[in-house]
Design an enzyme around this catalytic site. Structure first.
Site, PDB file in Angstrom:
ATOM      1  N   ARG A 165       1.888  -1.806   6.800  1.00  0.00           N
ATOM      2  CA  ARG A 165       2.311  -1.418   7.719  1.00  0.00           C
ATOM      3  C   ARG A 165       2.987  -2.600   8.058  1.00  0.00           C
ATOM      4  O   ARG A 165       4.121  -2.976   8.717  1.00  0.00           O
ATOM      5  CB  ARG A 165       1.497  -1.551   9.522  1.00  0.00           C
ATOM      6  CG  ARG A 165       1.615  -0.157   9.777  1.00  0.00           C
ATOM      7  CD  ARG A 165      -0.257   0.030  10.924  1.00  0.00           C
ATOM      8  NE  ARG A 165       0.241   1.703  11.327  1.00  0.00           N
ATOM      9  CZ  ARG A 165      -0.804   3.101  11.159  1.00  0.00           C
ATOM     10  NH1 ARG A 165      -1.363   2.214  10.150  1.00  0.00           N
ATOM     11  NH2 ARG A 165      -0.974   3.524  10.882  1.00  0.00           N
ATOM     12  N   ARG A 214      -8.201   5.647  -5.537  1.00  0.00           N
ATOM     13  CA  ARG A 214      -8.885   5.255  -4.090  1.00  0.00           C
ATOM     14  C   ARG A 214      -9.826   6.307  -3.599  1.00  0.00           C
ATOM     15  O   ARG A 214      -9.529   7.049  -4.137  1.00  0.00           O
ATOM     16  CB  ARG A 214      -7.080   5.265  -3.435  1.00  0.00           C
ATOM     17  CG  ARG A 214      -7.741   5.607  -2.170  1.00  0.00           C
ATOM     18  CD  ARG A 214      -6.327   5.303  -1.054  1.00  0.00           C
ATOM     19  NE  ARG A 214      -5.962   3.978  -1.550  1.00  0.00           N
ATOM     20  CZ  ARG A 214      -5.029   3.657  -0.031  1.00  0.00           C
ATOM     21  NH1 ARG A 214      -4.154   4.361   1.142  1.00  0.00           N
ATOM     22  NH2 ARG A 214      -4.268   2.020   0.099  1.00  0.00           N
ATOM     23  N   GLN A 274       1.175   6.500  -7.088  1.00  0.00           N
ATOM     24  CA  GLN A 274      -0.989   7.457  -6.680  1.00  0.00           C
ATOM     25  C   GLN A 274       0.032   8.464  -6.787  1.00  0.00           C
ATOM     26  O   GLN A 274       0.604   9.970  -6.415  1.00  0.00           O
ATOM     27  CB  GLN A 274      -0.795   6.650  -5.134  1.00  0.00           C
ATOM     28  CG  GLN A 274      -2.102   6.876  -4.476  1.00  0.00           C
ATOM     29  CD  GLN A 274      -2.022   7.095  -3.771  1.00  0.00           C
ATOM     30  OE1 GLN A 274      -1.524   7.733  -2.569  1.00  0.00           O
ATOM     31  NE2 GLN A 274      -2.765   6.177  -2.950  1.00  0.00           N
ATOM     32  N   SER A 318       0.331  -0.907  -0.539  1.00  0.00           N
ATOM     33  CA  SER A 318      -0.035   0.138  -0.271  1.00  0.00           C
ATOM     34  C   SER A 318       1.207   1.707   0.369  1.00  0.00           C
ATOM     35  O   SER A 318       2.321   0.608   0.294  1.00  0.00           O
ATOM     36  CB  SER A 318      -1.212  -0.155   1.172  1.00  0.00           C
ATOM     37  OG  SER A 318      -1.874   0.613   0.904  1.00  0.00           O
ATOM     38  N   PRO A 319       0.726   2.493  -0.712  1.00  0.00           N
ATOM     39  CA  PRO A 319       1.022   3.500  -0.235  1.00  0.00           C
ATOM     40  C   PRO A 319       1.248   4.601   0.711  1.00  0.00           C
ATOM     41  O   PRO A 319       1.086   3.924   2.114  1.00  0.00           O
ATOM     42  CB  PRO A 319       0.169   4.855  -1.622  1.00  0.00           C
ATOM     43  CG  PRO A 319      -0.489   3.682  -2.375  1.00  0.00           C
ATOM     44  CD  PRO A 319      -0.628   3.033  -1.493  1.00  0.00           C
ATOM     45  N   TYR A 331      -7.643  14.833   0.685  1.00  0.00           N
ATOM     46  CA  TYR A 331      -7.148  15.287  -0.267  1.00  0.00           C
ATOM     47  C   TYR A 331      -7.967  16.494  -1.573  1.00  0.00           C
ATOM     48  O   TYR A 331      -9.183  15.648  -1.665  1.00  0.00           O
ATOM     49  CB  TYR A 331      -5.771  15.162  -0.589  1.00  0.00           C
ATOM     50  CG  TYR A 331      -4.633  13.890   0.358  1.00  0.00           C
ATOM     51  CD1 TYR A 331      -4.081  14.698   1.319  1.00  0.00           C
ATOM     52  CD2 TYR A 331      -5.134  12.981   0.047  1.00  0.00           C
ATOM     53  CE1 TYR A 331      -3.268  14.398   2.540  1.00  0.00           C
ATOM     54  CE2 TYR A 331      -3.789  12.457   1.421  1.00  0.00           C
ATOM     55  CZ  TYR A 331      -3.439  13.256   2.353  1.00  0.00           C
ATOM     56  OH  TYR A 331      -2.523  12.545   3.441  1.00  0.00           O
TER      57      TYR A 331
END
Length: 778
Positions: free
Chosen positions: A719, A625, A496, A417-418, A577
């Site tokens: 993580r 996303r 991304q 994941s980013p 964002y």
């Protein structure tokens, strides 16, 4: 005597001697028996407004773990219950005329009347004062006149309501109607039977609790219940109608309803479980949906814990604190599982079109308590048939099956994941980016994603954000993609693209996440002039001309991303964002063509998507996303998320990366294991588009379970990949998999098996002594 309005402070005496228990269900009775057994000099009084034989429901399921605790606490009760248990191992699932059986589960059930009778007898034998058909005195009187008040008075607890300001309960009503019934014969397994009627989907939950009796629960959505006319019939007539619907399951036999009525389930959560000398127990404190069979189990375990804490702690106050600290996390975990199970059955109509074996696996793993690996241990044959039907080659876990997005074939289902590194200089990625992304590409994941790469200098979140607004940045990214393609062949790398919107000009994460810079700020723009935090910068509302400029910045960055060699591009429309700010009604207050209803809030993000898709190579996939919920009142809903996904799919998105939240600062997320995956599941089934699931997916077992159940197509983990860059390869090694879905780089091949951690072949002792100086016989 003048009474206080509130509960009396918990006593500082070593043990409470005068105890009042409100509610004579299993939890209240068992607590009474335990407390009296531990101290025969105590005065324990139980008030129960119903008769001794009155009960809601027919059978009770208890786990071996709970029974073990009961055996240690009071062998007499355990011994009295043992002869009456009905045990079985199988679960039968009937779906569209197909029958599936999964074994190895292990259940124990008995009649609720029998359980109550055993507990009542034990209380009588110990000298507990049982007062049936008697309303308990007002809670304030009990609190004033007793050392301890145990509120075990169920989901409608009057004690809890009397002190609602202290306990702060939250009651959630759910969308299904259900009724507790009984059949006068014993099922040979736990039954889940699905009936697709002209009015909608109905389900039967059934299990035996005696040699000649079974509990049967009929459940359906409220609208199905009404459309079927069951709301217009008396209970007996509606039950007869249900018996006809499930005639095959019941062998044409009738159902018994007793005093049951159609109702809706309520989830009870309390912020606090004790107030002064009043403590909550069982359904008064918490409820868990019957589909995981934990109501009585939790109440009995509460009683065990409360009695133990009162025995172990120096004061009653300490005991109540310890009781809540011990039980709250356990109950919260159970309630998360119960909520997942409840919602699965609420949305059952979403899954009935799945292939039969996948449907059965999905049902069995709905609560996330039973997983792929767990089910493989319980019933390897059943699990193998599900894997074969899914298309797993022999010996291949579901996570290592390939998946195709447009012209890109991913060799497994794992995505890195980013993860923002905040370590670029003037937007240029450096050695840390090369090592970070390169190491994870070598680690076996099918797709490695960059952090959010900003399309302009003013679109950065922090001064350390990476970008793609100039050629120097493009070349730096090309260095990284070349490394991945050369040193980790078969691994794809995706970019991304995003713009900070109102969440920019902030400090590096470890210096103060979302905190404004002390100096060097740049102006922000957003859908509407709303700061993210009260102490944050207020952005300027974008004009029509600025929207056009921004769209071109995204397209230009996409062109540079293509030249940099990325295999996939993801448009960041989540987490508050810039583009996310247009989608959420909480952050888009515009009155022009880009604000208002969802179709207008979608307009600018779709314009950006189209501009990017136009320059992005045709054979390379694009994903989007989204934040599927804002975790805030009035924000984006799950229904909105489905509509947003459909809109992007219609414009050519190859998959939707379904995240949640981070849109408003006052959000209230419901954290937990795999907590965001239900949103991906819903988008996948209702929008009909491939999805990437994210959010606290931490084990390869979770990945296998989600993929095989059809809840997602890909799983993105962040993580776990920070903890272990080779997470995917290690997952393969731990599962004994060595195939094309997890290819070890040649220099690392020697590490493809877990290293030994110590000697395991120590010599056995030559002699075992039975007594002093006496060797054991040969």
């Amino acid at each position: 005597m003048r009474l206080r309005r509130g509960a009396r402070p918990a006593t500082h005496n070593p043990q409470p001697q005068d105890i009042a228990i409100v509610g004579g269900g299993p939890g209240g009775l068992y607590a009474a028996a335990l407390l009296k057994r531990l101290d025969p000099n105590r005065q324990v009084t139980v008030w129960e407004r119903n008769a001794p034989g009155d009960t809601f429901g027919f059978g009770v399921v208890l786990s071996d773990e709970t029974l073990g605790g009961m055996e240690h606490a009071d062998p007499t009760v355990h011994a009295a219950l043992q002869p009456h248990f009905t045990r079985w191992n199988d679960i039968h699932i009937t779906h569209r005329g197909t029958h599936h059986t999964s074994g190895g589960h292990g259940f124990a059930a008995l009649g609720r009347h029998r359980l109550l009778k055993v507990l009542q007898d034990r209380c009588h034998a110990l000298g507990v004062d049982l007062r049936f058909r008697t309303e308990a005195p007002y809670p304030a009187w009990l609190a004033e006149s007793h050392d301890l008040v145990i509120a075990a008075d169920g989901v409608h607890s009057t004690t809890r309501e009397a002190y609602a300001d202290a306990f702060r309960p939250r009651l959630t009503h759910h969308r299904c109607r259900y009724i507790w019934l009984a059949a006068d014969f014993a099922f040979d397994a736990f039954r889940f039977d699905i009936a697709e009627t002209e009015h909608g989907v109905m389900q039967l939950h059934g299990y035996p609790y005696a040699p000649n009796a079974s509990t049967v629960i009929i459940e359906m959505r409220e609208e199905v219940w009404r459309a079927a006319g069951l709301a217009d019939l008396d209970v007996r007539e509606s039950v007869d109608r249900c018996a006809k619907t499930f005639a095959d399951t019941l062998g044409g036999r009738p159902l018994r309803c007793g005093t049951s009525a159609w109702t809706t389930f309520r989830t009870v959560v309390n912020e606090r479980w004790s107030h002064g000398n009043v403590v909550l127990l069982g359904d008064a404190a918490h409820t868990a949906h019957f589909s995981i069979g934990s109501g009585t189990k939790l109440a009995v375990e509460d009683a065990l814990a409360l009695a133990a804490c009162l025995q172990e702690q120096p004061t009653t106050a300490d005991a109540l604190t310890a009781y809540e600290a011990e039980r709250k996390p356990v109950v919260a975990s159970t309630q998360r599982a119960a909520r997942a199970s409840l919602e699965w059955f609420e949305d059952l109509g979403r899954y009935v079109g799945q292939p039969p074996r996948q449907f059965a696996f999905n049902l069995l793993t709905r609560s996330r308590r039973v997983t792929h690996d767990n089910l493989r241990l319980r019933d390897p044959r059943f699990t193998a048939t599900v894997e074969r039907a899914f298309g797993c080659p022999p010996g291949t876990p579901p996570m290592f099956t390939p998946f195709r997005l447009r012209g890109l074939t991913l060799r497994n289902r794992v995505v890195v994941s980013p993860m923002d590194l905040y370590s670029a200089t003037d937007g240029v990625p450096g050695d840390l980016h090369l090592v970070h992304l390169g190491a994870r590409a070598l680690g076996g994941a099918a797709l490695v994603m960059t952090e959010m790469v900003c399309v302009s200098e003013r679109g950065r979140i922090t001064p350390g954000c990476a970008g793609l607004w100039n050629g120097r940045q493009t070349e730096a990214w090309r260095r990284i993609t070349d490394f991945v393609h050369t040193q980790a062949p078969g691994t794809a790398i995706g970019v991304q693209l995003g713009h900070c919107g109102r969440k920019g000009s902030t400090k590096l994460m470890w210096e103060g996440m979302d905190e404004p810079l002390d100096d060097g700020n740049w102006p922000l723009v957003a859908a509407s002039p709303l700061p993210y935090r009260p102490d944050g910068q207020t952005p300027r509302e974008l004009t029509r001309a600025q929207l056009t400029d921004l769209r071109e910045e995204f397209a230009a960055a996409a062109g540079r991303a293509a030249r940099a060699g990325f295999d996939l591009l993801e448009l960041h429309c989540a987490h508050g964002y810039l583009l996310s700010g247009f989608l959420s009604p909480l952050t888009n207050h515009r009155t022009d063509a880009y604000g208002g209803p969802l179709e207008r809030r979608l307009r600018f993000p779709l314009e950006v998507f189209d501009a990017v898709r136009a320059v992005w190579p045709e054979d390379r996939p694009m994903t989007v996303r989204i934040s599927a919920t804002d975790w805030a009142q009035g924000g984006t809903t799950a229904e909105d998320a489905v509509a947003i996904a459909r809109a992007f799919a219609a414009h050519g998105a190859d998959a939707i990366d379904v995240s949640t939240g981070q849109v408003v600062a006052d959000e209230r997320p419901e954290f937990g294991r795999s907590y965001q995956t239900p949103y991906a599941d819903r988008v996948r089934h209702e929008a009909g588009v491939p999805v990437i699931a994210v959010g606290a997916i931490s084990s390869w077992d979770d990945v296998n379970s989600l993929i095989l159940a059809g809840r997602t197509d890909l799983c993105a983990l962040a993580r776990p990949h920070l903890y272990d860059p080779h997470w995917t390869l290690h997952a393969a090694a731990e599962q004994g998999y060595d195939g094309p879905g997890a290819v070890w780089p040649a220099p690392y091949r020697a590490g493809s098996r877990p290293p030994r951690t110590g000697r395991t072949d120590a010599p056995r002792p030559r002699l075992t002594l039975n007594g002093p100086g006496r060797p054991s016989p040969p």
